[in-house]
Each structure stands twice: as structure tokens, then as C-alpha cells.
Motif scaffolding. Sequence first.
Motif, short mmCIF file in Angstrom:
data_model
loop_
_atom_site.label_atom_id
_atom_site.label_comp_id
_atom_site.label_asym_id
_atom_site.label_seq_id
_atom_site.Cartn_x
_atom_site.Cartn_y
_atom_site.Cartn_z
N ILE A 1 0.88 -1.09 0.20
CA ILE A 1 -0.16 -0.50 -0.03
C ILE A 1 1.28 1.28 -0.02
CG2 ILE A 1 -1.69 1.25 1.56
CD1 ILE A 1 -3.11 -1.44 1.85
N ALA A 2 2.30 1.55 0.69
CA ALA A 2 3.07 2.79 0.79
C ALA A 2 3.73 2.26 -0.35
CB ALA A 2 3.50 2.12 1.94
N GLY A 3 3.39 2.01 -1.51
CA GLY A 3 4.59 1.50 -3.04
C GLY A 3 5.84 0.44 -2.91
N GLN A 4 6.10 0.26 -1.56
CA GLN A 4 7.70 -0.21 -1.70
C GLN A 4 6.70 -2.03 -2.24
OE1 GLN A 4 8.48 0.39 2.54
NE2 GLN A 4 8.50 2.06 1.92
N GLN A 5 7.69 -2.73 -2.12
CA GLN A 5 8.24 -3.86 -2.29
C GLN A 5 8.37 -4.41 -0.81
OE1 GLN A 5 7.25 -5.35 -4.96
NE2 GLN A 5 8.26 -7.84 -3.96
N PRO A 6 7.82 -5.70 -0.73
CA PRO A 6 7.92 -5.95 0.90
C PRO A 6 9.96 -7.52 0.30
CG PRO A 6 5.81 -6.76 -0.14
CD PRO A 6 6.60 -5.90 -1.34
N SER A 7 9.95 -7.40 1.77
CA SER A 7 11.76 -7.48 1.99
C SER A 7 11.24 -9.13 1.50
CB SER A 7 11.94 -7.17 3.16
OG SER A 7 11.35 -8.05 4.21
N GLU A 8 12.10 -9.54 1.14
CA GLU A 8 12.83 -11.10 0.74
C GLU A 8 12.52 -11.59 1.94
OE1 GLU A 8 12.54 -12.62 -1.88
OE2 GLU A 8 12.04 -10.64 -3.58
N GLU A 9 13.14 -10.94 3.57
CA GLU A 9 12.50 -11.86 4.24
C GLU A 9 11.55 -11.99 5.09
OE1 GLU A 9 14.43 -10.69 9.01
OE2 GLU A 9 15.13 -9.78 7.47
N LEU A 10 10.88 -11.18 4.51
CA LEU A 10 9.22 -10.65 5.38
C LEU A 10 8.45 -12.26 4.69
CD1 LEU A 10 6.77 -10.30 6.59
CD2 LEU A 10 6.74 -8.18 4.69
N LEU A 11 9.06 -11.86 3.39
CA LEU A 11 8.23 -13.27 2.13
C LEU A 11 8.59 -14.73 2.55
CD1 LEU A 11 8.29 -11.09 -1.48
CD2 LEU A 11 6.49 -10.88 0.21
N ASP A 12 9.54 -14.69 2.54
CA ASP A 12 10.30 -15.38 3.48
C ASP A 12 9.91 -16.87 4.49
OD1 ASP A 12 12.15 -18.18 3.16
OD2 ASP A 12 13.54 -17.49 4.22
N LYS A 13 9.48 -15.74 6.12
CA LYS A 13 9.06 -16.53 6.87
C LYS A 13 7.31 -16.15 6.93
CE LYS A 13 12.11 -13.28 9.97
NZ LYS A 13 11.95 -11.52 10.77
N LEU A 14 6.94 -15.43 5.79
CA LEU A 14 5.23 -15.42 5.66
C LEU A 14 5.21 -17.18 4.71
CD1 LEU A 14 2.67 -13.90 5.72
CD2 LEU A 14 3.10 -13.32 3.05
N LYS A 15 6.31 -17.65 4.21
CA LYS A 15 5.87 -18.23 2.97
C LYS A 15 6.76 -19.79 4.54
CE LYS A 15 8.28 -21.18 -0.72
NZ LYS A 15 9.58 -21.59 -0.88
N LYS A 16 7.49 -19.65 4.79
CA LYS A 16 7.77 -20.79 5.78
C LYS A 16 6.81 -20.87 6.78
CE LYS A 16 12.91 -20.50 5.40
NZ LYS A 16 14.33 -20.20 5.74
N LEU A 17 5.97 -19.96 7.42
CA LEU A 17 5.13 -20.00 8.42
C LEU A 17 4.00 -20.60 7.51
CD1 LEU A 17 4.53 -19.99 11.54
CD2 LEU A 17 4.16 -17.14 10.83
#
Length: 116
Positions: free
Chosen positions: A55-71
Motif C-alpha cells: 500500500i505504501a508503494g514498496q516491495q515487501p522485503s525478501e526476509e518478510l516474504l521468506d518468513k511468510l512462506k515458511k510459516l
Amino acid sequence: MYIYDKAHELAAEIRKSAEFLEYKKLKDEVLADETTKNLVTQYKSLQFEGQAAIIAGQQPSEELLDKLKKLGEVLAFNAKVTEYFAAEYKFNTIVSDIYKIIGDACELNDGLFEKQ
């Protein structure tokens, strides 16, 4: 006022709907287990963080996406959590549809977000 009475009637009908009752039942079951509750809360928090970045016009960090995927993979092993997420999605779709119906009736969508 009449319009508020109708809103309360709609709320009562929603609470009696099969979709809400299934969602509520599964939510209560899933969140009754403290470990599962913590994992689901953490997952939803990460989802929110990712959506806020977008929403803020940014790409979520790879770290965040990785945590989300693993969880998400961990939670997918729990059949009740999978059922709960499916019921939540189905119920949220209904709520979104109702919001759209009301928004259309009130002309809230004035075309600002449509591509030209």
C-alpha cells in the motif's frame, strides 16, 4: 432511524449465516490451542506487514516474504488451520460483496481507481 434498523437486521442475518457460523466455529477451535493461536497471529501479522508495504508503494522485503512462506508451510500441515483460513476467505468474500453492493448504491466508486 429506519436505515439503522435495516443495518442491524443485516448484521443479525450475517451472524446466522452458515458461512459465519462455520468461520466462527473453526476460529474458536483453532485459537483454543495457544501454540496454534500464536502461529496464526504471527502469520496474520506478517501478512499485514506485507500488505502495508505494498500500500505504501514498496516491495515487501525478501526476509518478510521468506518468513511468510515458511510459516504458511508450517500452518498448512494443520488441517484445522487450513479449514479455518478457507472459511475466513469465504466469509470475507461475502463481507466484501456486501460492502461493494452498498458502495455501488451510494456511488462510492466514482471511477478514480479505474484505468483509463
